[in-house]
Design an enzyme around this catalytic site. Structure first.
Site, short mmCIF file in Angstrom:
data_model
loop_
_atom_site.label_atom_id
_atom_site.label_comp_id
_atom_site.label_asym_id
_atom_site.label_seq_id
_atom_site.Cartn_x
_atom_site.Cartn_y
_atom_site.Cartn_z
N LYS A 11 0.75 -1.13 -0.13
CA LYS A 11 0.11 0.03 0.11
C LYS A 11 0.60 1.13 -0.08
CE LYS A 11 -4.41 0.87 0.14
NZ LYS A 11 -5.48 0.19 0.11
N ASP A 35 -6.96 4.39 -4.68
CA ASP A 35 -7.59 4.10 -3.26
C ASP A 35 -8.27 5.60 -2.91
OD1 ASP A 35 -7.58 2.05 -1.01
OD2 ASP A 35 -7.20 3.86 -0.10
N1 GLU Z 1 -7.45 0.18 -3.00
C1 GLU Z 1 -7.98 -0.93 -3.24
C2 GLU Z 1 -8.11 -2.06 -2.09
O1 GLU Z 1 -8.01 -1.54 -0.97
C3 GLU Z 1 -7.44 -1.65 -4.48
C4 GLU Z 1 -6.37 -2.21 -4.51
C5 GLU Z 1 -5.66 -2.63 -6.05
O2 GLU Z 1 -6.58 -2.64 -7.00
O3 GLU Z 1 -4.35 -2.81 -6.12
O4 GLU Z 1 -8.14 -3.11 -2.16
#
Ligand code: GLU
Length: 451
Positions: free
Chosen positions: A130, A170
């Site tokens: 992340k 996100d």
């Molecule tokens: N931010 C999204 C999550 O919390 C998607 C992450 C992604 O597609 O890599 O899963």
């Protein structure tokens, strides 16, 4: 200390707290997982001996960097950026980028930790990561956002790659921001690769990626209700948030015959007793995403609705609740209120929206309660499918992807049942998700030895 002399849950958590001072969100996420994993590991010496949970709860690396950019008035602004690469035992690091003033190292460490389990649950080969920044996109001009994204990528590019780490969107990062970041990545490296997901359809993006998180959370809800022989028809839903996840969750609920009563943003929530139908959802999408307006303006467009400033929607009686805004938006008190008002199913569209108190309340009340790492995995799952399409240099059709998303959500539900079915008619989805996610990553780590 002999290997058989292993620490218990409390000693383990003491260590986590000590090593991560001032990181309450990270400690909370680890605690929620550790409660189930310690029970599961009781008779599994290998996991203790190899310190697997301890290793998953220590990110592979945390990259922190300065992001300088110039605002429209010529002022130099300085933000902090991070990428947390938590674990790549089962695939390249994968997880979104968040731009929000609440972003800290603790928030990103919790998200990367959760992502590790979530991604494992999808059945796709993706590790957990992340990233983000404390940059606040609110009130910024498009040019300012572009300059910020470019500056952010100017450092990030050296830490990511299609087989290394694949960020996505996100909170505060949508298609526009992914475009600016991809453009800068390509400009610096000269590589057109699937290094980001959530891309535009013209340049390697996947159909239904935008809808996937919200739709997936409702498919998961459908799977949970089916274990009781029920469906969504005629059921009322309370939803928080009004962004991508919330509006697409609302859309799918309406399509499946349910009635959506609320949506919210940081200013408060709107309650529409007539139900928020597709036309109203479209209005919210345009108003929030394109016009970047406030949810309170909904009541001007639809006067039968009411706006409740500074409040969350959990006091509105409902059959189903979908927290789709952000972490810790549903507290112990709210959970008690939902249970008392007869809510029977909770499907989290956001990451860790329920605090520990609330999680314990839902578990105790034996609700159909899906933690985000299971129910909101549809987004990252379609990101995984975007990666596959990029590797194959092709695009799948919408119907194919819709079916794959449904199948993946059903697969996650199945995996939760393996360890969550309590045998008395109750399914503990938190436990099921934690153990199934953990086991996959843990077994891969065992294969690699001490690394
Ligand atoms: N931010 C999204 C999550 O919390 C998607 C992450 C992604 O597609 O890599 O899963």
């Amino acid at each position: 200390m002999a290997v058989t002399d292993h620490v218990d849950l409390n000693q383990f958590m003491e260590g986590v707290k000590k090593r991560n001072p001032y990181q309450p969100e990270f400690v909370q996420a680890v605690q929620e997982v550790a409660e189930d994993i310690f029970e599961f590991m009781e008779d599994k010496e290998e996991y203790h001996a190899q310190q697997i949970l301890r290793r998953i709860a220590e990110p592979d690396r945390v990259v922190s960097f300065r992001v300088c950019w110039e605002d429209d008035n010529g002022n130099i602004r300085v933000q902090r950026g991070w990428r947390v690469q938590n674990n790549n035992a089962i695939g390249p690091y994968k997880g979104g980028i968040r731009f929000h003033p609440s972003v800290t190292e603790s928030v990103l460490k919790f998200l990367a930790f959760e992502q590790t389990f979530k991604n494992a649950l999808t059945g796709l080969p993706m590790g957990g990561g992340k990233g983000g920044s404390n940059f606040n996109p609110k009130g910024k001009s498009v040019r300012e956002i572009m300059r910020f994204c470019q500056s952010f990528m100017t450092e990030l590019y050296r830490h990511i790659g299609a087989d290394v780490d694949v960020p996505a969107g996100d909170i505060g990062v949508g298609g526009r921001e992914i475009g600016y970041m991809f453009g800068q990545y390509k400009r610096i490296t000269n590589h057109f690769t699937g290094v980001l997901t959530g891309k535009g359809l013209e340049w390697g993006g996947s159909l239904i990626r935008t809808e996937a998180t919200g739709y997936g959370a409702v498919y998961f809800l459908e799977n949970m209700l089916a274990t009781k022989g029920e469906d969504l028809v005629g059921k009322t839903a309370v939803i928080s948030g009004s962004g991508n996840v919330a509006t697409h969750a609302a859309e799918k609920i309406v399509q499946l015959g349910g009635k959506v009563l609320t949506l919210s943003d940081s200013g408060g929530f709107i309650h529409d007793p007539d139900g928020i139908d597709q036309e109203k959802i479209n209005w919210v999408k345009t108003h929030k995403t394109h016009r970047r307006g406030r949810i309170e303006e909904y009541v001007e467009a639809f006067p039968k609705a009411s706006f409740h400033a500074g409040k969350t929607p959990w006091g509105v009686p409902c059959d189903m609740a979908l927290p789709c805004a952000t972490q810790n938006e549903l507290l112990g008190e709210d959970a008690k209120m939902l249970v008392a008002n007869g809510c029977r199913a909770v499907s989290e569209g956001a990451n860790m929206p329920t605090d520990l108190d609330g999680v314990h309340t839902f578990k105790h009340a034996k609700l159909l309660y899906a933690p985000g790492k299971a129910s909101n995995a549809g987004g990252v799952a379609v990101s995984g499918l975007e990666m596959s399409q990029n590797s194959e240099r092709r695009s799948w059709k919408e119907e194919e992807l819709q079916q794959m998303l449904k199948d993946i959500m059903a697969g996650i539900h199945e995996r939760c049942l393996t360890y969550g079915d309590q045998g008395d008619g109750h399914i503990d989805y938190v436990k099921g998700a934690n153990i199934a996610g953990f086991k996959k990553v843990a077994d891969a780590m065992l294969a690699f030895g001490v690394v």
